[in-house]
Design an enzyme around this catalytic site. Structure first.
Site, short mmCIF file in Angstrom:
data_model
loop_
_atom_site.label_atom_id
_atom_site.label_comp_id
_atom_site.label_asym_id
_atom_site.label_seq_id
_atom_site.Cartn_x
_atom_site.Cartn_y
_atom_site.Cartn_z
N LEU A 248 -100.76 53.15 -75.76
CA LEU A 248 -100.15 54.37 -76.00
C LEU A 248 -98.82 54.59 -76.00
CD1 LEU A 248 -102.37 56.44 -73.75
CD2 LEU A 248 -102.50 56.46 -76.02
N VAL B 269 -109.69 59.13 -73.51
CA VAL B 269 -109.95 59.16 -72.01
C VAL B 269 -108.84 58.27 -71.41
CG1 VAL B 269 -111.61 58.43 -70.31
CG2 VAL B 269 -112.34 58.79 -72.65
N LYS C 174 -101.26 65.32 -66.85
CA LYS C 174 -102.46 66.03 -67.34
C LYS C 174 -102.43 67.44 -68.18
CE LYS C 174 -106.31 63.23 -67.30
NZ LYS C 174 -106.70 62.56 -68.47
N VAL D 154 -115.53 62.92 -60.37
CA VAL D 154 -116.64 62.24 -61.00
C VAL D 154 -117.14 61.11 -59.87
CG1 VAL D 154 -117.62 60.49 -62.78
CG2 VAL D 154 -115.77 62.51 -63.26
N SER E 107 -111.63 58.01 -58.49
CA SER E 107 -112.26 59.51 -58.24
C SER E 107 -113.51 59.14 -57.11
CB SER E 107 -112.79 59.78 -59.36
OG SER E 107 -113.97 59.28 -60.02
#
Length: 360
Positions: free
Chosen positions: A74, A93, A186, A212, A224
């Site tokens: 990225l 994601v 985020k 999750v 998570s």
């Protein structure tokens, strides 16, 4: 949710096999999403900063010639051009999993320059690649329940928590509670994504997962799951994050890994989907979560909060917007917790309680 079948017909693409790009394919959601898409018969372009980490996932994905793996970062503009080329949709994601930073001088400047700015730039680099590809019909952005709060500006609990209940950025900067760096990453990435999408004609959908849990494909235990099981592992860092979530939401909301991936695909396929969607299967107060974990995994070191706990959930975390489109959850809280514990036992992250070899 009705399965779409292997061949999906769409305007100008009748009879063609659709292809989707998944960023962050070596992560918890990303790896399971790749598997889910392949099981539906789609072509998948899986990206990873280090393609070597994909090796252990290949036998689990079983994608054959419908799976292509791309090295993409990225931080590098143009890095995703080949990965998204020819794809009909992109699931973004990938995300930085920085939860906090070691205290240092000018911490705000450090976080802005070394964590937040790269996260924003990375999201925009991907979206620029989507514009250049010209074939992308929709981008589904994976957000987080950390961007949502159940408390109003007056500090009182809201009756219903929906997609409009965004956590104020100035509050995150000022309070710096556990996980604050991830929350800002985020919030700012999602804001930048929607702005760029609006200015460049990209159909962008954001899905907001709660905590999750369930099975996992990754060789290491996902963050998570570590957060969710922190009351029985005693991990202070992840337990602090769980407590911060509870303090902000008044409850712990959970969703199964298979349901969150099904929701991603559902929103990619649903023609009328628009904006943001909370994905939450079940909520409970902290004491209920701890009690459930204690029953499923008896241990003497169970972590119970020393803070006063409410007896009932003060705010309903609503995924009505998602369900109103026709989405249905497959798994409940018992299955989510049991499968999380079972997977952690298999990976050696948890030991069999009380030497009970028949568990789980």
């Amino acid at each position: 949710m009705e399965d779409s079948g292997k061949l999906v017909e769409s305007e100008g693409n009748k009879g063609a096999l659709l292809s989707f790009c998944v960023t962050g394919s070596t992560g918890y959601i990303g790896s399971w999403l790749v598997k889910s898409l392949l099981q539906r018969g789609y072509i998948v372009h899986a990206t990873a900063r280090d393609p070597g980490k994909v090796t252990c996932l290949l036998p689990l994905w079983n994608g054959g010639d419908r799976l292509k793996v791309f090295k993409a970062d990225l931080k590098e503009e143009g890095s995703f051009d080949e990965a998204v080329k020819g794809c009909h949709g992109v699931f973004h994601v990938a995300a930085s999993m920085e939860f906090s930073v070691i205290a240092k001088d000018n911490i705000e400047n450090y976080v802005q320059s070394y964590i937040l700015d790269p996260a924003i730039k990375g999201t925009l680099n991907l979206l620029k690649a989507c514009v250049r590809a010209k074939s992308i019909k929709r981008v589904v952005f994976t957000s987080s329940i950390s961007t949502i709060t159940a408390k109003g500006i007056n500090g009182r609990w809201k009756t219903i928590v929906d997609e409009s209940c965004q956590t104020p950025m100035d509050h995150v900067w000022n309070m710096k509670t556990s996980g604050w760096v991830y929350v800002l990453s985020k919030l700012l990435s999602e804001k930048a994504a929607f702005k760029f999408a609006d200015e460049n004609g990209i159909d962008l959908i954001s899905i907001i997962p709660t905590t999750v849990g369930g099975l996992f494909l990754t060789p290491t235990v996902p963050a998570s799951v570590r957060v969710l099981l922190s009351p029985i592992t005693g991990d202070s860092e992840f337990n602090a994050i769980l407590q911060a979530v509870h303090n902000r939401m008044g409850s712990i909301s959970v969703v199964h890994i298979e349901d969150i991936c099904n929701a991603h695909i559902f929103l990619m396929e649903h023609t009328t989907a628009k904006g943001q969607y909370i994905c939450s299967a079940h909520s409970c107060v902290m004491s209920q979560l701890v009690d459930s974990l204690a029953l499923m995994y008896p241990c003497s070191g169970i972590q119970r909060s020393s803070e006063e706990q409410q007896d009932s959930i003060p705010s309903e975390v609503s995924s009505e917007k998602l369900k109103s489109l026709g989405f249905a959850y497959k798994y409940g809280p018992k299955e989510i917790l049991q499968q999380s514990i079972s997977s952690c036992l298999q990976h050696g992250y948890l030991k069999n309680p009380s030497n009970n070899d028949s568990y789980p």
